[in-house]
Design a protein around this motif. Structure first.
Motif, PDB file in Angstrom:
ATOM      1  N   THR A   1       0.857  -1.200   0.000  1.00 24.01           N
ATOM      2  CA  THR A   1       0.000   0.000   0.000  1.00 24.01           C
ATOM      3  C   THR A   1       0.886   1.240   0.000  1.00 24.01           C
ATOM      4  OG1 THR A   1      -0.089   0.058   2.399  1.00 24.01           O
ATOM      5  CG2 THR A   1      -1.837  -1.172   1.284  1.00 24.01           C
ATOM      6  N   TYR A   2       0.283   2.380  -0.232  1.00 22.57           N
ATOM      7  CA  TYR A   2       1.055   3.621  -0.308  1.00 22.57           C
ATOM      8  C   TYR A   2       0.790   4.473   0.938  1.00 22.57           C
ATOM      9  CZ  TYR A   2       1.783   1.922  -4.945  1.00 22.57           C
ATOM     10  OH  TYR A   2       2.133   1.114  -6.004  1.00 22.57           O
ATOM     11  N   GLN A   3       0.913   3.822   2.085  1.00 20.29           N
ATOM     12  CA  GLN A   3       0.768   4.531   3.347  1.00 20.29           C
ATOM     13  C   GLN A   3       2.018   4.278   4.170  1.00 20.29           C
ATOM     14  OE1 GLN A   3      -2.819   2.492   4.487  1.00 20.29           O
ATOM     15  NE2 GLN A   3      -1.727   0.926   5.631  1.00 20.29           N
ATOM     16  N   GLU A   4       2.176   5.032   5.230  1.00 25.73           N
ATOM     17  CA  GLU A   4       3.381   4.906   6.036  1.00 25.73           C
ATOM     18  C   GLU A   4       3.314   3.679   6.952  1.00 25.73           C
ATOM     19  OE1 GLU A   4       4.015   8.188   8.646  1.00 25.73           O
ATOM     20  OE2 GLU A   4       6.174   7.890   8.691  1.00 25.73           O
ATOM     21  N   ARG A   5       2.168   3.520   7.593  1.00 22.91           N
ATOM     22  CA  ARG A   5       2.018   2.457   8.593  1.00 22.91           C
ATOM     23  C   ARG A   5       1.694   1.119   7.933  1.00 22.91           C
ATOM     24  NH1 ARG A   5       0.972   3.923  13.801  1.00 22.91           N
ATOM     25  NH2 ARG A   5      -0.362   2.102  14.085  1.00 22.91           N
ATOM     26  N   SER A   6       2.115   0.044   8.583  1.00 21.98           N
ATOM     27  CA  SER A   6       1.708  -1.303   8.176  1.00 21.98           C
ATOM     28  C   SER A   6       0.625  -1.762   9.152  1.00 21.98           C
ATOM     29  CB  SER A   6       2.891  -2.271   8.243  1.00 21.98           C
ATOM     30  OG  SER A   6       3.862  -1.909   7.289  1.00 21.98           O
TER      31      SER A   6
END
Lengths: 343, 135
Positions: free
Chosen positions: A271-276
């Motif tokens: 995904t293109y977010q910071e958090r997993s």
């Protein structure tokens, strides 16, 4: 028309007529495998991926015998399977494959054959130059799959890592992030059981076994995330044409384990977010992630394999793993999963 | 008689059908009232089955009459339900009454299917092996 059983018998006779050959014995999930070959070249190319399974001495019983060679090693030349109708996956739906199974992709000069009754497999490739590079990363994969038809076991297109005696399957199609996830977790202290294909034993609670000690990394990914591993790439000279291959047991001997009880199925997704983030998924979603990609590569006896994948999906909790960009948060997310859900 | 295609692998997980056509590589999930429809198989007349569900859930009659026949047609088009003639199969008893109305859905997953192509015909040498054109 020639029967597949006769084709197998003819090929096997070429091997059994050999005056001399080398034998290596493996122990795989408690079963013994004999690898017989007259070919030093093939042995040198294929055995390293399985070297962690090698055992000394002759086993009392043999679960599986595999003969492998190139044409030049054999007393006669091998002719191509004469039947039309093989698909891109090496499967032929029009051929009776109950007694003998055959994996054959017509554009390649290699064959995988297996007799259920004799529990004997044959791998033949016309010359060493015809050996596809990826076969050295998962040698005899089709033969191991044929063998599992009559065993409480299943090859799964998945990676696996473990911590504190509990392992997770990381599955999904190529490009979903399973290999990168496994290798990143290996580097951060998790134990490693595989990044592409693993063996799952289904007698009682599922247990995952390491099948191959090889890991494969795309060249771009190697530069971006694993550049410090460059000295350990075993196929440096071919990196432009192949994925980078590593022998994990030799690099990370203390983190390389043979087996662990399974606790969950994880489905990574870039995904293109910071958090997993993890979110619980239904067993049906785990099955829909694991079955198509596994059965695509292993098209023979799909019904039996699908049943086993259904069993794994039903018994183990499943989680979607949205992979974020921050490496630290990535590691924290799975640590959190272990402490909250798998403890 | 309408029946579930016996060549498919069909399993229920938490009230959802997962159906795999292992010959073609197509996978499906069937949800909501469409699960009750599959559970009602085998049956002779789909209109009677739809009417039964409308009577069981009268407040949702309009939605059921609109949506369920559409999903039924999709299930036929995908060969998940077959219309067979001259069979010994007898229709099931009255279907189970659904607890509540949930939108019937058929989801189709074809990710792997385009890779299941037959290999084209090649030139072969005297031992039957494919001759590479660039060699």
């Amino acid at each position: 028309m020639l029967l597949l059983t006769d084709y197998f018998s003819r090929l096997l006779s070429l091997f059994t007529a050999l005056p001399a050959y080398h034998t290596d014995c493996l122990s795989l999930a408690g079963r013994s495998v004999r690898l017989n070959t007259p070919s030093d070249i093939l042995r040198g190319r294929l055995l390293p991926a399985l070297s962690h399974l090698l055992v000394e001495g002759e086993p009392e019983t043999t679960g599986l015998t595999i003969w492998y060679a190139v044409d030049a090693d054999l007393p006669d030349r091998v002719t191509a399977p004469p039947w039309p109708g093989f698909n891109a996956q090496g499967f032929n739906a029009a051929l009776d494959q109950e007694a003998v199974q055959l994996f054959f992709q017509p554009w390649q000069r290699q064959l995988f054959l297996y007799s259920r009754q004799q529990r004997t497999g044959i791998y033949w490739v016309q010359t060493a130059a015809d050996l596809p590079w990826w076969e050295a990363s998962f040698p005899f994969r089709a033969l191991f799959h044929f063998w599992t038809r009559d065993l409480p076991a299943q090859l799964v297109h998945a990676g696996a890592v473990a911590k504190a005696g509990k392992s997770v399957l990381i599955t999904g199609p190529s490009g979903s992030g399973k290999s990168t996830s496994c290798l990143t977790l290996l580097r951060s202290g998790y134990q490693y059981l595989g990044d592409d294909y693993v063996w799952v034993e289904l007698t009682g609670h599922p247990v995952v076994y390491t099948l191959y000690q090889t890991a494969k990394v795309e060249p771009d990914n190697l530069k971006e995330r694993f550049s410090d591993w460059m000295p350990y790439v075993v196929n440096k000279e071919l990196l432009g044409q192949q994925k980078a291959i590593f022998y994990i047991r030799e690099l990370w001997e203390r983190s390389f384990i043979p087996a662990a009880a399974l606790s969950a199925v994880l489905l990574p997704r870039v995904t293109y977010q910071e958090r997993s983030l993890f979110e619980r998924i239904r067993p049906a979603q785990a099955l829909l992630a694991m079955a198509p990609t596994t059965l695509h590569h292993l098209p023979h006896h799909r019904q039996a394999a699908y049943r086993k994948l259904t069993q794994i999906s039903t018994v183990l909790p499943g989680f979607r793993w949205s992979l974020g960009s921050d490496p630290q948060l990535f590691e924290q997310s799975i640590d959190q999963l272990y402490s909250d859900e798998l403890s | 008689m309408f029946v579930l295609n016996p060549r498919l692998a069909a399993d229920v997980f938490d009230g959802e059908y997962i159906i795999a056509n292992l010959d073609t590589g197509l996978y499906y999930s069937v949800q909501g009232l469409a699960v009750s429809l599959l559970n009602a198989l085998p049956f002779e007349d789909e209109v009677r089955v739809v009417r039964f569900f409308c009577e069981a859930l009268p407040q949702d009659t309009a939605a059921i009459e609109t949506e369920l026949p559409s999903v039924f047609r999709q299930l036929l088009d995908e060969h998940i339900i077959l219309n067979v003639e001259g069979t010994d199969i007898t229709a099931a008893d009255q279907p189970d009454i659904p607890v509540r109305y949930e939108i019937p859905r058929l989801n189709r997953y074809a990710d792997m299917q385009d890779l299941l192509l037959l290999d084209p015909i090649h030139d072969v040498d005297e031992e039957g092996w494919v001759v590479q054109k660039d060699s």
